[in-house]
Design an enzyme around this catalytic site. Structure first.
Site, PDB file in Angstrom:
ATOM      1  N   LYS A 172      82.339  27.365  36.021  1.00 35.73           N
ATOM      2  CA  LYS A 172      83.924  26.081  36.301  1.00 35.73           C
ATOM      3  C   LYS A 172      83.665  25.251  34.089  1.00 35.73           C
ATOM      4  CE  LYS A 172      84.428  22.225  36.581  1.00 35.73           C
ATOM      5  NZ  LYS A 172      85.037  21.643  35.331  1.00 35.73           N
ATOM      6  N   PRO A 173      84.607  25.894  33.731  1.00 41.78           N
ATOM      7  CA  PRO A 173      84.663  25.052  32.745  1.00 41.78           C
ATOM      8  C   PRO A 173      84.588  23.873  32.251  1.00 41.78           C
ATOM      9  CG  PRO A 173      86.623  27.520  32.851  1.00 41.78           C
ATOM     10  CD  PRO A 173      85.217  26.875  33.836  1.00 41.78           C
ATOM     11  N   GLY A 226      75.758  19.065  30.921  1.00 39.43           N
ATOM     12  CA  GLY A 226      76.866  17.390  31.043  1.00 39.43           C
ATOM     13  C   GLY A 226      76.265  16.429  31.237  1.00 39.43           C
ATOM     14  N   GLU A 248      70.713  20.913  31.945  1.00 39.39           N
ATOM     15  CA  GLU A 248      71.206  20.283  30.870  1.00 39.39           C
ATOM     16  C   GLU A 248      72.014  19.235  30.599  1.00 39.39           C
ATOM     17  OE1 GLU A 248      69.075  22.021  28.104  1.00 39.39           O
ATOM     18  OE2 GLU A 248      68.881  23.551  29.832  1.00 39.39           O
ATOM     19  N   LEU A 249      70.793  17.891  30.301  1.00 39.67           N
ATOM     20  CA  LEU A 249      71.623  16.600  30.293  1.00 39.67           C
ATOM     21  C   LEU A 249      71.488  16.158  29.420  1.00 39.67           C
ATOM     22  CD1 LEU A 249      70.081  15.462  33.636  1.00 39.67           C
ATOM     23  CD2 LEU A 249      72.677  16.792  33.598  1.00 39.67           C
ATOM     24  N   CYS A 282      75.195  17.606  22.400  1.00 44.06           N
ATOM     25  CA  CYS A 282      73.563  16.552  22.941  1.00 44.06           C
ATOM     26  C   CYS A 282      72.837  16.488  22.225  1.00 44.06           C
ATOM     27  CB  CYS A 282      73.173  17.666  23.762  1.00 44.06           C
ATOM     28  SG  CYS A 282      73.088  19.358  23.335  1.00 44.06           S
ATOM     29  N   GLU A 379      74.599   7.720  24.558  1.00 42.56           N
ATOM     30  CA  GLU A 379      74.782   8.693  23.028  1.00 42.56           C
ATOM     31  C   GLU A 379      76.515   8.430  22.524  1.00 42.56           C
ATOM     32  OE1 GLU A 379      75.560  11.694  25.929  1.00 42.56           O
ATOM     33  OE2 GLU A 379      74.897  12.589  24.893  1.00 42.56           O
ATOM     34  N   SER A 439      68.039  24.348  18.078  1.00 42.09           N
ATOM     35  CA  SER A 439      69.167  25.231  18.328  1.00 42.09           C
ATOM     36  C   SER A 439      68.911  26.885  18.142  1.00 42.09           C
ATOM     37  CB  SER A 439      70.800  25.181  19.101  1.00 42.09           C
ATOM     38  OG  SER A 439      70.604  23.505  18.833  1.00 42.09           O
TER      39      SER A 439
HETATM   40  P1  NAP Z   1      80.938  15.769  32.188  1.00 37.83           P
HETATM   41  O1  NAP Z   1      82.173  14.541  32.045  1.00 37.83           O
HETATM   42  O2  NAP Z   1      79.174  16.161  32.152  1.00 37.83           O
HETATM   43  O3  NAP Z   1      81.163  16.868  32.244  1.00 37.83           O
HETATM   44  C1  NAP Z   1      80.291  18.232  32.143  1.00 37.83           C
HETATM   45  C2  NAP Z   1      81.544  19.739  32.958  1.00 37.83           C
HETATM   46  O4  NAP Z   1      80.909  18.956  34.755  1.00 37.83           O
HETATM   47  C3  NAP Z   1      83.146  18.891  33.248  1.00 37.83           C
HETATM   48  O5  NAP Z   1      82.603  20.978  32.706  1.00 37.83           O
HETATM   49  C4  NAP Z   1      83.130  18.396  34.299  1.00 37.83           C
HETATM   50  O6  NAP Z   1      84.711  19.004  34.460  1.00 37.83           O
HETATM   51  C5  NAP Z   1      81.919  18.432  35.341  1.00 37.83           C
HETATM   52  N1  NAP Z   1      82.471  17.470  36.191  1.00 37.83           N
HETATM   53  C6  NAP Z   1      82.441  16.363  35.705  1.00 37.83           C
HETATM   54  N2  NAP Z   1      82.805  15.497  36.928  1.00 37.83           N
HETATM   55  C7  NAP Z   1      82.074  16.534  37.937  1.00 37.83           C
HETATM   56  C8  NAP Z   1      81.589  15.978  39.294  1.00 37.83           C
HETATM   57  N3  NAP Z   1      81.768  14.724  39.713  1.00 37.83           N
HETATM   58  N4  NAP Z   1      81.500  17.583  40.036  1.00 37.83           N
HETATM   59  C9  NAP Z   1      81.291  18.767  39.263  1.00 37.83           C
HETATM   60  N5  NAP Z   1      81.255  18.979  38.310  1.00 37.83           N
HETATM   61  C10 NAP Z   1      81.688  17.477  37.452  1.00 37.83           C
HETATM   62  O7  NAP Z   1      80.388  15.554  30.499  1.00 37.83           O
HETATM   63  P2  NAP Z   1      81.451  16.095  29.343  1.00 37.83           P
HETATM   64  O8  NAP Z   1      81.573  15.079  28.687  1.00 37.83           O
HETATM   65  O9  NAP Z   1      81.757  17.496  29.715  1.00 37.83           O
HETATM   66  O10 NAP Z   1      80.056  16.616  28.215  1.00 37.83           O
HETATM   67  C11 NAP Z   1      79.283  15.600  27.458  1.00 37.83           C
HETATM   68  C12 NAP Z   1      77.894  15.766  27.990  1.00 37.83           C
HETATM   69  O11 NAP Z   1      77.238  16.684  27.856  1.00 37.83           O
HETATM   70  C13 NAP Z   1      77.090  14.734  27.192  1.00 37.83           C
HETATM   71  O12 NAP Z   1      76.714  13.533  27.997  1.00 37.83           O
HETATM   72  C14 NAP Z   1      76.857  16.001  26.649  1.00 37.83           C
HETATM   73  O13 NAP Z   1      74.929  15.628  26.006  1.00 37.83           O
HETATM   74  C15 NAP Z   1      75.483  17.424  27.100  1.00 37.83           C
HETATM   75  N6  NAP Z   1      75.683  18.100  26.995  1.00 37.83           N
HETATM   76  C16 NAP Z   1      73.943  18.733  27.151  1.00 37.83           C
HETATM   77  C17 NAP Z   1      73.813  19.975  27.665  1.00 37.83           C
HETATM   78  C18 NAP Z   1      71.877  20.769  26.698  1.00 37.83           C
HETATM   79  O14 NAP Z   1      72.054  21.096  26.958  1.00 37.83           O
HETATM   80  N7  NAP Z   1      71.518  18.850  26.822  1.00 37.83           N
HETATM   81  C19 NAP Z   1      74.752  20.714  25.830  1.00 37.83           C
HETATM   82  C20 NAP Z   1      76.118  20.418  26.114  1.00 37.83           C
HETATM   83  C21 NAP Z   1      76.113  19.148  26.440  1.00 37.83           C
HETATM   84  P3  NAP Z   1      86.076  18.079  33.850  1.00 37.83           P
HETATM   85  O15 NAP Z   1      85.790  18.507  31.677  1.00 37.83           O
HETATM   86  O16 NAP Z   1      87.164  18.612  34.885  1.00 37.83           O
HETATM   87  O17 NAP Z   1      85.651  16.342  33.944  1.00 37.83           O
END
Ligand code: NAP
Length: 475
Positions: A172-173, A226, A248-249, A282, A379, A439
């Site tokens: 699910k991207p 995410g 991975e948050l 991240c 962040e 990475s």
């Molecule tokens: P996000 O809002 O948490 O979204 C991540 C994914 O989850 C997206 O596919 C999103 O879909 C989905 N999602 C959102 N709400 C959801 C829910 N209630 N239930 C299930 N899925 C849901 O994060 P983002 O803004 O895309 O990405 C940025 C974050 O990712 C940052 O906090 C970053 O640090 C973190 N990150 C961490 C790593 C790591 O390896 N630790 C790597 C990269 C990024 P939608 O797009 O439709 O909202």
């Protein structure tokens, strides 16, 4: 360009017929309309993954390995087109997008190599009564949820080990960047991945479709990348069926520079740790702690380098910093900078949002940032470097650890003993010691504290998709 759902090896429209738009962050214009998967489609994807599971798990590791190797080769051959697609929907500069494709493809190569290392354990029980045999078996159907900031690499970092282990998946991207995920599905199908082994479900109702899949008892694994905020929600949902999770948050990486550091190397490392992906990583350095004697020089030199970067549309070859991904992200960055400035910080370069169109924010360096400023706690996810000074090693470690996050930290010092001491004292899953980039598909990536659970990449990344089965044997 594929824009339908990919379920059971076929491109299919959403069952409700709905679609959503994907925007170009450089202009805000629509670049494509993509099928919008709903709960019915999510369960259809689980059906397909479950049906394909037994045959894929029984496929010889060498065959699974060769499929992944082929996917690596196809991605490498098409790197230019994939990079353009990433830039188009994510906004990142082409140079970053090309870097991402190389990194992403490497997960397929690495896990092609890991797929055939199916080792277990044979031991004698301490009592001498029997043998302890441990075999590894695929965990089963996996739901993979990825963010928009590395649309290719976050997908391959999960799909690679899952397929190597013999699992089937539903990806699910992020809804901001579904096109890259769909392009990856096409590559995997061409590489010989059987029908149903990989399913891709773009959706605007992420919460609903992921919940629906987690409620289905055939789903045995959730791998999520995410925000910590969404991660918490999904951990709670996974608890209902006690689903195996890898999380991975978010991060809040400290970048610590001691006065004995090679300052040229520290500036070089800071540029990579801060500006790779325009700060939308991240692993991005979020807080700079610089020892007092070199703080002024560090800030001046960093500002000089940051202000020289070419900002523009990601798809333009000359661009070094593209727009941020969407309006919300740029508004958040702007809010954090304003609040720091209101509390007495000074912008050495940048510091204010330009007029539109597009979601741009200029490379910014802030000094004199107040200790309780939100920019040091949250962040930033943008091209902003807040600098704080410190006066002792203990203070540097205390400041670095003053966060609920623990993904990565960067430490620059000319004294290796100090470097090791501080690396061990910092609460993070990864440390860049005199290095601004950690990475690596061959290394275990992941965080401690509220930055996550589990590791991706390296050998650990494969174990996340395997269960250990212990057989007590008398022979
Ligand atoms: P996000 O809002 O948490 O979204 C991540 C994914 O989850 C997206 O596919 C999103 O879909 C989905 N999602 C959102 N709400 C959801 C829910 N209630 N239930 C299930 N899925 C849901 O994060 P983002 O803004 O895309 O990405 C940025 C974050 O990712 C940052 O906090 C970053 O640090 C973190 N990150 C961490 C790593 C790591 O390896 N630790 C790597 C990269 C990024 P939608 O797009 O439709 O909202």
């Amino acid at each position: 360009m594929e824009t339908e759902l990919f379920i059971g090896g076929k491109w299919v429209p959403a069952s409700a017929g709905s679609r959503f738009d994907v925007l170009d962050p450089a202009t805000g214009d629509t670049v494509a309309s993509v099928a919008d998967g709903g709960e019915v489609d999510a369960i259809a994807a689980v059906d397909a993954a479950a049906a394909a599971g037994a045959a894929w798990a029984a496929t010889p590791p060498r065959v699974r390995s060769e499929v992944l190797r082929k996917a690596f080769e196809l991605m490498t051959e098409r790197a230019g087109d994939l990079a353009k697609l990433i830039s188009l929907e994510n906004g990142k500069a082409l140079v970053d997008a090309k870097g991402e494709v190389t990194y992403a493809a490497e997960f397929f190569r690495w896990f092609a190599e890991e797929a055939v290392r199916g080792e277990g354990i044979v031991a004698t029980a301490p009592s001498g009564a029997n043998r302890i045999l441990v075999v590894r078996q695929p965990v089963g159907v996996c739901v993979l949820v990825t963010p928009w900031n590395f649309p290719a690499a976050m997908a391959t970092r999960k799909i690679g080990p899952a397929l190597a282990a013999g699992c089937t998946v539903i990806l699910k991207p992020a809804s901001d960047t579904p096109l890259t995920a769909l392009a990856m599905a096409a590559i995997l199908a061409e590489a010989g991945v059987p029908e149903g082994v990989v399913n891709v479900l773009p959706s605007r109702s992420s919460g609903k479709v992921v919940s629906a899949m987690l409620r289905d008892q055939r789903v045995r694994k959730l791998s999520f990348t995410g925000s910590t905020e969404v991660g918490r929600i999904l951990l709670a949902q996974a608890a209902d069926n006690v689903v195996n999770t890898s999380m991975e948050l978010g991060g809040n990486a400290p970048f610590v520079v001691f006065a004995d550091a090679d300052l040229d190397a520290a500036i070089e490392g800071a540029m990579i740790a801060k500006m790779r992906n325009g700060g939308e990583a991240c692993t991005a350095a979020n807080r700079f702690y610089v020892e007092s004697p070199v703080a002024e020089e560090f800030a001046r030199r960093l500002a000089q380098r940051m202000s020289g970067l070419v900002v523009g549309p990601g798809t333009d070859e000359k661009t070094q910093v593209g727009p941020l991904v969407n309006e919300d992200t740029v508004a958040k960055v702007d809010g954090l900078v304003r609040s720091a400035l209101d509390s007495g910080a000074e912008a050495v370069t940048g510091g204010s949002r330009p007029e539109g169109p597009g979601f741009y924010y200029p490379p910014t360096v802030l000094t004199g940032v107040a200790a309780d400023s939100p920019i040091l706690r949250e962040e930033i996810f943008g091209p902003v470097a807040p600098i704080v000074t410190f006066n002792s090693e203990d203070e540097a470690v205390r400041l670095a650890n003053d966060t609920e996050y623990g993904l990565v930290a960067y430490v620059y010092t000319g004294d290796l003993a100090r470097g090791m001491r501080v690396s061990e004292a910092i609460e993070a899953g990864m440390v860049g010691l005199n290095r601004g980039l950690v990475s690596d598909p061959a290394a275990p990536f992941g965080g401690v504290k509220q930055s996550g659970i589990g590791r991706e990449g390296g050998h650990d990344g494969l174990l996340e998709y395997l269960e250990s089965k212990y057989i007590a044997v008398n022979w």
